[in-house]
Design a protein around this motif. Sequence first.
Motif, PDB file in Angstrom:
ATOM      1  N   ARG A 274       0.664  -1.227  -0.012  1.00 54.06           N
ATOM      2  CA  ARG A 274      -0.061  -0.031  -0.010  1.00 54.06           C
ATOM      3  C   ARG A 274       0.817   1.280   0.117  1.00 54.06           C
ATOM      4  O   ARG A 274       0.674   2.416   0.850  1.00 54.06           O
ATOM      5  CB  ARG A 274      -1.022   0.074   1.195  1.00 54.06           C
ATOM      6  N   ASP A 275       1.837   1.329  -0.790  1.00 53.95           N
ATOM      7  CA  ASP A 275       2.726   2.350  -1.150  1.00 53.95           C
ATOM      8  C   ASP A 275       3.587   2.711  -0.122  1.00 53.95           C
ATOM      9  O   ASP A 275       4.125   3.873  -0.009  1.00 53.95           O
ATOM     10  CB  ASP A 275       1.841   3.768  -1.466  1.00 53.95           C
ATOM     11  N   GLY A 276       3.656   1.919   0.589  1.00 54.04           N
ATOM     12  CA  GLY A 276       4.770   1.868   1.886  1.00 54.04           C
ATOM     13  C   GLY A 276       6.359   2.037   0.811  1.00 54.04           C
ATOM     14  O   GLY A 276       6.570   1.345   0.031  1.00 54.04           O
ATOM     15  N   LEU A 277       7.211   2.843   1.581  1.00 58.22           N
ATOM     16  CA  LEU A 277       8.603   2.905   1.166  1.00 58.22           C
ATOM     17  C   LEU A 277       8.746   3.728  -0.490  1.00 58.22           C
ATOM     18  O   LEU A 277       9.990   3.785  -0.695  1.00 58.22           O
ATOM     19  CB  LEU A 277       9.014   1.397   0.934  1.00 58.22           C
ATOM     20  N   LYS A 278       7.437   3.954  -0.947  1.00 65.23           N
ATOM     21  CA  LYS A 278       7.414   4.759  -2.011  1.00 65.23           C
ATOM     22  C   LYS A 278       8.415   5.889  -1.996  1.00 65.23           C
ATOM     23  O   LYS A 278       9.186   6.651  -2.871  1.00 65.23           O
ATOM     24  CB  LYS A 278       6.191   4.731  -2.772  1.00 65.23           C
ATOM     25  N   GLY A 279       8.152   6.812  -0.900  1.00 72.01           N
ATOM     26  CA  GLY A 279       8.632   8.119  -0.572  1.00 72.01           C
ATOM     27  C   GLY A 279      10.207   7.997  -0.379  1.00 72.01           C
ATOM     28  O   GLY A 279      10.826   9.099  -1.037  1.00 72.01           O
ATOM     29  N   LEU A 280      10.527   6.892   0.426  1.00 75.20           N
ATOM     30  CA  LEU A 280      12.107   6.956   0.638  1.00 75.20           C
ATOM     31  C   LEU A 280      12.827   6.483  -0.643  1.00 75.20           C
ATOM     32  O   LEU A 280      13.825   6.801  -1.016  1.00 75.20           O
ATOM     33  CB  LEU A 280      12.138   5.919   1.780  1.00 75.20           C
ATOM     34  N   LYS A 281      12.305   5.503  -1.273  1.00 79.31           N
ATOM     35  CA  LYS A 281      12.832   5.206  -2.572  1.00 79.31           C
ATOM     36  C   LYS A 281      13.186   6.553  -3.632  1.00 79.31           C
ATOM     37  O   LYS A 281      14.186   6.746  -4.263  1.00 79.31           O
ATOM     38  CB  LYS A 281      12.038   4.133  -3.322  1.00 79.31           C
ATOM     39  N   LYS A 282      11.806   7.101  -3.621  1.00 79.83           N
ATOM     40  CA  LYS A 282      11.982   8.409  -4.360  1.00 79.83           C
ATOM     41  C   LYS A 282      12.984   9.268  -3.932  1.00 79.83           C
ATOM     42  O   LYS A 282      13.899   9.886  -4.634  1.00 79.83           O
ATOM     43  CB  LYS A 282      10.646   9.113  -4.441  1.00 79.83           C
ATOM     44  N   ALA A 283      13.084   9.639  -2.766  1.00 83.61           N
ATOM     45  CA  ALA A 283      14.009  10.585  -1.873  1.00 83.61           C
ATOM     46  C   ALA A 283      15.245  10.100  -2.458  1.00 83.61           C
ATOM     47  O   ALA A 283      16.090  10.926  -2.633  1.00 83.61           O
ATOM     48  CB  ALA A 283      14.012  10.869  -0.513  1.00 83.61           C
TER      49      ALA A 283
ATOM     50  N   LEU B  46       6.985  12.983  -0.513  1.00 83.22           N
ATOM     51  CA  LEU B  46       7.976  12.626  -1.584  1.00 83.22           C
ATOM     52  C   LEU B  46       7.398  11.698  -2.602  1.00 83.22           C
ATOM     53  O   LEU B  46       7.730  11.652  -3.794  1.00 83.22           O
ATOM     54  CB  LEU B  46       9.275  11.834  -0.739  1.00 83.22           C
ATOM     55  N   ALA B  47       6.467  10.757  -2.164  1.00 81.14           N
ATOM     56  CA  ALA B  47       5.852  10.056  -3.159  1.00 81.14           C
ATOM     57  C   ALA B  47       5.210  10.381  -4.058  1.00 81.14           C
ATOM     58  O   ALA B  47       5.138  10.278  -5.405  1.00 81.14           O
ATOM     59  CB  ALA B  47       5.179   8.680  -2.486  1.00 81.14           C
ATOM     60  N   GLU B  48       4.239  11.539  -3.924  1.00 76.34           N
ATOM     61  CA  GLU B  48       3.454  12.130  -4.618  1.00 76.34           C
ATOM     62  C   GLU B  48       3.856  13.536  -5.175  1.00 76.34           C
ATOM     63  O   GLU B  48       3.197  14.046  -6.057  1.00 76.34           O
ATOM     64  CB  GLU B  48       1.866  12.321  -4.197  1.00 76.34           C
ATOM     65  N   GLY B  49       4.779  13.957  -4.572  1.00 81.70           N
ATOM     66  CA  GLY B  49       5.337  15.459  -4.643  1.00 81.70           C
ATOM     67  C   GLY B  49       4.632  16.235  -3.982  1.00 81.70           C
ATOM     68  O   GLY B  49       3.571  16.194  -3.280  1.00 81.70           O
TER      69      GLY B  49
END
Lengths: 162, 518
Positions: free
Chosen positions: B124-133, B319-322
Amino acid sequence: MSMSVHVAWDEGVARELIEERAGLEGAMLPILHALQKKFGYVDARAVAVIAKVLNISRAEVFGTISFYHDFKRQPPMGGTIKLCRAEACQARGAENLAEHLERVHGVKIDGGYRNGVSVETVYCLGNCALGPNALHDGEIFGRLDAQGLEDLYASVARKTGE
Amino acid sequence: MTARVFIPRDAAALSVGANSVAEAISREANARGEAIEIVRTGSRGMLWLEPLVEIETSGRRIAYGPVAARDVPSLFAARLLRGGDHALRLGPTEDLDWMKRQQRLTFSRIGVIDPLSLDDYCARDGLKGLKKALTLSPADVVDQVLQSGLRGRGGAGFPAGIKWKTVQGAQAERKYVVCNADEGDSGTFADRMVMEGDPFMLIEGMAIAAYAVGASKGYIYLRSEYPHAAITMERAIHLAEKAGWIGNDAFGQGKPFHLELRIGAGAYICGEETSLLDSLEGKRGMVRAKPPLPALSGLFGRPTLINNVLTLAAVPFILAEGGNAYADYGMGRSRGTLPIQLGGNILRGGLIERAFGVTLREIIEDFGGGTASGRPVRAVQVGGPLGAYLSEKELDLPLDYETLAANKAMLGHGGIVVFDDTADMAKMARFAFHFCAAESCGKCTPCRVGAVRGEETVGKIIAGRDIEANLALVRDLCEVMTDGSLCAHGGLTPMPVLSAIDRFPEDFAAPAHRTAAE
Ligand SMILES: Cc1cc2nc3c(=O)[nH]c(=O)nc-3n(C[C@H](O)[C@H](O)[C@H](O)COP(=O)(O)O)c2cc1C
Ligand code: SF4
Ligand code: FES
């Protein structure tokens, strides 16, 4: 849930708990929590050991212990109930419960042990939509009414009596 | 087929018997030879319905609540596991008005997933933000946070991006990220729900922050009154470390990020950031004079980023969505969403995440359904023990930092505490002083001594003695506290006191003229 079991003060055990944590940054609170968990309080004899191991003054250790509501300086003589008396629980009748307990059971809140139970004030347990609330032995008791609090009180008193 | 049953293990649900419900369901299923899997989740935030039990059928969850252990046999008889009809059946969870009316960005997974399942988290979208960062430069990460308009959720509403930039720009070989999880305000519990319901989100937010500002060590300072949050958070840190997204090589190229949980010791003032730092250092939790800013000289004198749980928990989404996706929500200079905590004397209390700008009336009447007692709403305290008491007439105010400030109130950590018409506002004013005195760090006289005097003086007013003179004295004391306190503990205690006096003067009149219902 079973009641936390404490052991009698033992300087060797205390020293071990202190030394195990001495390498942490800002080791004081972890040390005090560990001592309190083991013995149920922080014995005055621990002060010198902590001061020596952390290389700080005894006054500093003592000052820290006395600053925090959580750290007890006497061995517990039973169980503790922390009754929330902050605004949201007040709005749901916490003060009436406190009065009831004092009137009917002769309990003195924040007044030490009686019947093996100490009832203490706490400000907010993070359950403000379901108050009045109390905390005992790591469990929160919500939606308390006079009967619920009496039952909790009686069960803690019974546990201590056993 | 194995039926999946979801039961919260959030402290609120446990406080009203969620464990005994889980046991009863497991026992009943066993006795009937039905195969079930019980998943323990965080709470959906519909706290008046706790313990809430959900069943998954054809990809949807059907809610039942509030369930007591004694209801379980009749629920099974009504084919609970197939979503069968029963007096406690509420319908598909996502279709409930309470859920539909929210904009859950931070709370999207809470109550839905197993808080300690990394698989659930990532699905459910977890870690998406860190990966993007980690694909961006630290400076670009800070830019996203700046663009989001995110402001500190701990109370002061300071722009997060600006603080991050300051820490990033500080030159030091060691820096820290500290999460303020002291959540001491009465009426607040959103931090707790995050830590118990989606702890990986907080860890992810802290990891992003550490990467952005160049910190190698993080601390979560958690109050001791939250034993369940401590257990879940500790396990989550351990799991995240094992999975390698924090630890020796968290950010690649051998860049470490270590995270540690520290437990407070029952001092409200340790929520104030500089007092918190002293406490983390192992000292008495005394407030420090600023400057220096903690961002430049914080924990052990090193540059330190301190943010509230909700501030850091908002970061993975940003971070994930901007940053712009987050800034699309809100009003004025209050961007994004606010996790609102509705408590006190309220029929339907709980957690509501909405864009800034929602009115108090919509929260208290539409979501909350009015008081639990059924009596009229008389007063509403917004923003914790240092927040103002508002009257029923002011419920059309939108929740936004600037609007509340313009009305001599504050949003604080987003707690709303409702009182019915039996509330005695003189007693609440006295309590505000009492709380201030009890929790003062003791460093400055206006707070330490003024609060004690204030409590005594309001006591005299309550007793009907020299009301005019004593009210004037209270106002003087408030002025001294506002002007002469080092931190907001003493500095803002006048807010609840004066708001009670100004908005509910009848409660401070001679006893014979008081109008509050008994
Ligand atoms: C008396 C007092 C108590 C506070 N308690 C808390 C608290 O429990 N949690 C918190 O996050 N901030 C608390 N704050 C605010 C912090 O000092 C600080 O502003 C915050 O941690 C900064 O993080 P943020 O920018 O993400 O909000 C408190 C402030 C004062 C004056
Ligand atoms: S205002 Fe009160 S809590 Fe804040 S620094 Fe002064 S004495 Fe300490
Ligand atoms: S005010 Fe009692 S739990 Fe929050």
